[in-house]
Write an enzyme that holds these catalytic residues in place. Sequence first.
Site, short mmCIF file in Angstrom:
data_model
loop_
_atom_site.label_atom_id
_atom_site.label_comp_id
_atom_site.label_asym_id
_atom_site.label_seq_id
_atom_site.Cartn_x
_atom_site.Cartn_y
_atom_site.Cartn_z
CD GLU A 60 -4.79 -5.15 -8.81
OE1 GLU A 60 -4.11 -5.39 -7.46
OE2 GLU A 60 -4.99 -4.30 -9.13
CG HIS A 129 -9.21 -6.02 1.86
ND1 HIS A 129 -9.72 -4.98 1.93
CD2 HIS A 129 -7.93 -5.71 1.41
CE1 HIS A 129 -8.92 -4.02 1.15
NE2 HIS A 129 -7.80 -4.49 0.88
#
Length: 349
Positions: A60, A129
């Site tokens: 990322e 998450h």
Amino acid sequence: MAVVTYRQALHDTLAEEMRRDSSVVLMGEEIGQFEGSYKITAGLLKEFGAERVIDTPIAEEGFVGAAIGAAMLGLRPVVEIMTVNFSLLALDQIVNGAAKIHYMFGGQARVPMVLRTPEGGGQQLAATHSQNFSSWYAYIPGLKVVAPATPADARGLLKSAIRDDDPVIFLENLALYNTKGEVPSRGDGAASADGAAGADDTVQIGTAAIMKPGSDLTLIGYSRMSVVALEVARRLEQEQGISIEVIDVRSLRPLDRPTLIESVKKTSRCVVIEEDWYSYGVGAELVATIQEGAFDYLDAPIRRVAQAEVPLPYAKVMEQAALPKAPSLIETIKTTLDASGYRYRRTPA
């Protein structure tokens, strides 16, 4: 008008903007060959090719940094991060790069980049998450942050975000992807004063939406909680005659403070709901805004409904218990009304 899912609205908008402007490129993990974890980029690699639909490594920080550089040199990257939790790996690029470059270079460079990412709980994805970082990104000057609740706003705000010359964090709640709603067909409608979709279907960043007018209480939410708020407001009006004005914030930075303040001046009562932790969240900023702008009009304290302040559990029953729900919102609304001496038109349940 056409009825489509939130997911389809995002897909169609990406395709239309890529056809309209050849500088729009997509970047992200598995968005090409695999067509994205949520199938929002389905078919786009085939139509636009690998130069404009770019599969990235699982890195990322690297691909967000590459997108920032591409934006500075004239492209308009739309970056998909598989979940907002993974955006933490690119936080330095977002906060110290994208948000500050325009200012630190004296206006000589801009970063017209969109970072799309889903967030939220309720999917049994466990604590790391299932988070919301809305308040984190909304805190940063130099970023624009939007969180659409409906397919129409997903479409309109994504169009505006892609065309904007500043970096935009585009937050999508996982639980909204399969929800349906009316979306203007291409060229439908005229632009409205509240920033609703116009002839080009765009929604102005920095405008809140009044989802339902009312006179007894203002109920404020954003993202998925705006949908919950609207359902509760309609139920209470039908069952007990309570007239609730529902406002979908939809743009967290810039924030449409005047719309919030004027609504509370009219209703004299306010409840805020958010799928976020109670402390230091977006809800706290909304309450502060109303306290500063409409304090003398309040007939009762502003109350908040939020997520339990725990890492979200994996076990379904515990996860559901931690998330804000309609019953707790109804109870909070009635407590607020009772505190102000509200007279119910029908006997409350």
